[in-house]
Design a protein around this motif. Structure first.
Motif, PDB file in Angstrom:
ATOM      1  N   ARG A 111      38.041 -18.130 -13.088  1.00  0.00           N
ATOM      2  CA  ARG A 111      37.900 -18.098 -14.550  1.00  0.00           C
ATOM      3  C   ARG A 111      39.204 -18.527 -15.225  1.00  0.00           C
ATOM      4  NH1 ARG A 111      34.282 -14.834 -17.982  1.00  0.00           N
ATOM      5  NH2 ARG A 111      35.048 -14.988 -20.129  1.00  0.00           N
ATOM      6  N   TYR A 120      29.490 -15.025 -22.346  1.00  0.00           N
ATOM      7  CA  TYR A 120      30.577 -15.875 -21.838  1.00  0.00           C
ATOM      8  C   TYR A 120      31.885 -15.644 -22.591  1.00  0.00           C
ATOM      9  CZ  TYR A 120      27.259 -18.471 -18.942  1.00  0.00           C
ATOM     10  OH  TYR A 120      26.334 -18.814 -17.992  1.00  0.00           O
ATOM     11  N   PRO A 172      22.983 -16.744 -16.214  1.00  0.00           N
ATOM     12  CA  PRO A 172      24.382 -16.340 -16.411  1.00  0.00           C
ATOM     13  C   PRO A 172      24.803 -15.166 -15.541  1.00  0.00           C
ATOM     14  CG  PRO A 172      23.240 -16.596 -18.511  1.00  0.00           C
ATOM     15  CD  PRO A 172      22.195 -16.624 -17.447  1.00  0.00           C
TER      16      PRO A 172
END
Length: 316
Positions: free
Chosen positions: A215, A261, A201
């Motif tokens: 994003r 996240y 990640p």
């Protein structure tokens, strides 16, 4: 099987394994694999794209089964000759592997985009999925350590991740933006799900999310975004994920990945060994055996991931 187009965000070996399974699981749908290029660098005068090449070799059936990266049945005559001459041999380029670096470098110098070159390579290797870079402009990962600041491949390969990590920086070109192939995939009316593969990640997915606007475009796609945990039983399946989490002061646990996240996710795939952590995760969770030790495992995990995303879509 119902047609469903899927986007997968992928880094290195773990991501490529799930992407390989997704090729089978999408059926008649189209898979777009958006690959991290924060690891790209220039070496020996060549443009090297390690994560892109891992995706190409894996989906093209050419990957080394022992390492997961590089080409199978590779030979190393070039590296031996280079070392004999005192050249830099810390980043190993196999004889067959050299071809992709030489040709990519030549075509980039001729003015082609990285997206166009990768698409042509994938076609020539018989790959049905669309493999696309996160951006056609440069975004480079740099790791801040006690010993200094290192470009990613210096840290990852030359230093073998030994330095203590203090922070990770993404150096973004002024004109960086999502590649046009990524934009097209996100605008696809038949898009059914976005999958974040079990890649690191912090070193593989974070560079993609650092591409200006990406994003936000992922969230605006209006389809479920599901991440598959790269942590199994409190350990990373492969690579330095756990080491980096510890050094950044993050608990080495699957729920910490989900929290990392944050609001990007609509669902999380949790390994059965970590089932007790389900209550610590705020989004819907699907529990399964996430280890992909065989081709059948890859397809099974991919199918369960897409099935879970479909359930989320229906409930929404």
């Amino acid at each position: 099987m119902k047609r469903e187009n899927v986007i997968a965000l992928s880094g290195g070996v773990g991501g490529a394994k799930l992407a390989d399974g997704l090729v089978q699981a999408v059926g008649d749908g189209r898979l777009t694999v958006v690959v991290n290029t924060g690891d790209d660098f220039n070496h020996l005068g060549l443009h090297i794209s390690p994560d892109v090449d891992t995706a190409l070799y894996t989906l093209g059936g050419l990957a080394n089964p022992e390492t997961g990266w590089g080409r199978r049945d590779e030979t190393w005559t070039f590296m031996a000759a280079l070392a004999q001459l005192g050249g830099e041999s810390w980043f190993r380029l196999g004889d067959g592997d050299l071809a992709i670096h030489v040709e990519r470098t030549r075509r980039l110098a001729a003015g082609e985009t990285l997206s166009a070159i990768i698409a042509d390579f994938a076609r020539r290797l018989g790959i049905s999925a669309h493999i696309v870079p996160m951006s056609d402009q440069a975004l480079r990962t740099r790791v801040h350590c006690d010993e200094g600041v290192f470009d990613f491949q210096d840290y990852f390969v030359r230093l073998q991740c030994r330095p203590l990590t203090r922070s990770i920086e993404f150096v973004v070109a002024p004109d960086a933006r999502p590649s046009s192939a990524v934009e097209q995939a996100l605008a696809d009316e038949a898009l059914g799900a976005i999958v974040i593969c079990p890649s690191n990640p912090y070193l593989s997915i974070a560079p993609m999310l650092a591409v200006p606007g990406l994003r936000e475009r992922l969230r605006a796609a209006g389809v479920p975004i599901v991440a598959v945990s790269p942590i199994v039983g409190g350990a990373a399946v492969k690579g330095p994920t756990a080491k980096i989490m510890r050094e950044l002061g993050v608990p080495v646990s699957a729920d910490a990945i989900a929290h990392h996240y944050g609001d990007l996710l609509d669902g999380f795939i949790l390994d059965v060994r970590d089932a007790a952590l389900q209550g610590h995760i705020t989004v819907p969770v699907h529990i399964t055996d996430t280890l992909m030790l065989s081709a059948a495992d890859r397809t099974r995990v991919a199918a369960e991931t897409l099935g879970f995303a479909a359930t989320l879509r229906q409930s929404a």
